[in-house]
Design an enzyme around this catalytic site. Structure first.
Site, PDB file in Angstrom:
ATOM      1  N   ASP A   1      -2.547 -48.650  12.216  1.00 61.77           N
ATOM      2  CA  ASP A   1      -3.474 -49.766  12.290  1.00 61.77           C
ATOM      3  C   ASP A   1      -4.447 -49.499  13.443  1.00 61.77           C
ATOM      4  O   ASP A   1      -4.161 -48.702  14.345  1.00 61.77           O
ATOM      5  CB  ASP A   1      -2.686 -51.056  12.529  1.00 61.77           C
ATOM      6  CG  ASP A   1      -3.564 -52.285  12.562  1.00 61.77           C
ATOM      7  OD1 ASP A   1      -4.604 -52.298  11.882  1.00 61.77           O
ATOM      8  OD2 ASP A   1      -3.193 -53.244  13.260  1.00 61.77           O
TER       9      ASP A   1
ATOM     10  N   GLU B   1      -6.677 -52.264  15.240  1.00 66.24           N
ATOM     11  CA  GLU B   1      -6.663 -53.341  16.240  1.00 66.24           C
ATOM     12  C   GLU B   1      -5.217 -53.704  16.589  1.00 66.24           C
ATOM     13  O   GLU B   1      -4.389 -53.930  15.726  1.00 66.24           O
ATOM     14  CB  GLU B   1      -7.403 -54.557  15.704  1.00 66.24           C
ATOM     15  CG  GLU B   1      -8.880 -54.282  15.458  1.00 66.24           C
ATOM     16  CD  GLU B   1      -9.551 -55.414  14.714  1.00 66.24           C
ATOM     17  OE1 GLU B   1      -9.739 -56.478  15.319  1.00 66.24           O
ATOM     18  OE2 GLU B   1      -9.884 -55.227  13.525  1.00 66.24           O
TER      19      GLU B   1
END
Length: 201
Positions: free
Chosen positions: A7, A9
């Site tokens: 991922d 963020e």
């Protein structure tokens, strides 16, 4: 053959919407995929807040331009890419991600796209594919790769569980309690060690 799927963020960069919420004093935009698992519902809420406050892409990009990566993120990614292929799989948008990719030395990212009017107002968004994180992991596996995944939010759980191994990275207590079968870690050193351990199984 392995590909590590990360991922963006919460793992390599701060949450863009939280940074923007602080910059514009809009606390309602502090809600993220850590809080709301329904991404479509979350995005419609965000776009409604932007519209009510007459804010568009330009203002968000101004905030992103001032953002730094999470401390240690670049060194972590550099080391990770020295021993495995890496793809960032994110529900963010190309119009948001590019400045951060520049700071990370342009790793591969798969994300989505905003629909922006000529006045700069964000009118909608296009998801790359339904359930993009799980779909991407399954596609990589169909090409003969074992995947390892790491993320911090509800929308990362699927790709972690679908992979050969994975980790919740600096996640919330609620998500960790709901997913006790996924190892939860807090540091880049732990994440590097965990990825290497899975690769050596």
């Amino acid at each position: 053959m392995f590909i590590t799927c990360l991922d963006l963020e919460g793992v390599l960069a701060p949450e863009i919407w939280i940074e923007f919420a602080a910059a514009r004093n809009l606390p309602e935009l502090n809600i993220t995929t850590r809080d709301e698992p329904d991404y479509d519902k979350l995005m419609k809420f965000r776009l409604d807040v932007l519209k009510k406050n007459n804010l568009g892409l330009k203002e968000i990009q101004e905030t992103i331009a001032e953002m730094d990566l999470l401390p240690g993120a670049k060194d972590f990614l550099d080391e990770l890419r020295s021993f495995t292929q890496v793809i960032i799989i994110s529900d963010t948008f190309t119009q948001f991600a590019n400045p951060l990719m520049d700071k990370l030395a342009w790793p591969t990212i798969m994300c989505n796209e905003l629909i922006v009017g000529p006045d700069g107002i964000i009118t909608g968004y296009r998801m790359r594919i339904h359930d993009s994180k799980v779909s991407t992991v399954k596609a990589l596996q169909a090409m003969g790769y074992d995947t390892i995944a790491a993320g911090d939010s509800y929308n990362d759980v699927g790709m972690i569980k679908e992979s050969k191994g994975g980790f919740l990275f600096r996640s919330t207590e609620g998500i960790k309690k709901e997913n006790p079968d996924i190892p939860a870690i807090e540091t880049y050193d732990e994440l590097l060690a965990g990825i290497k351990s899975i690769m050596n199984e």
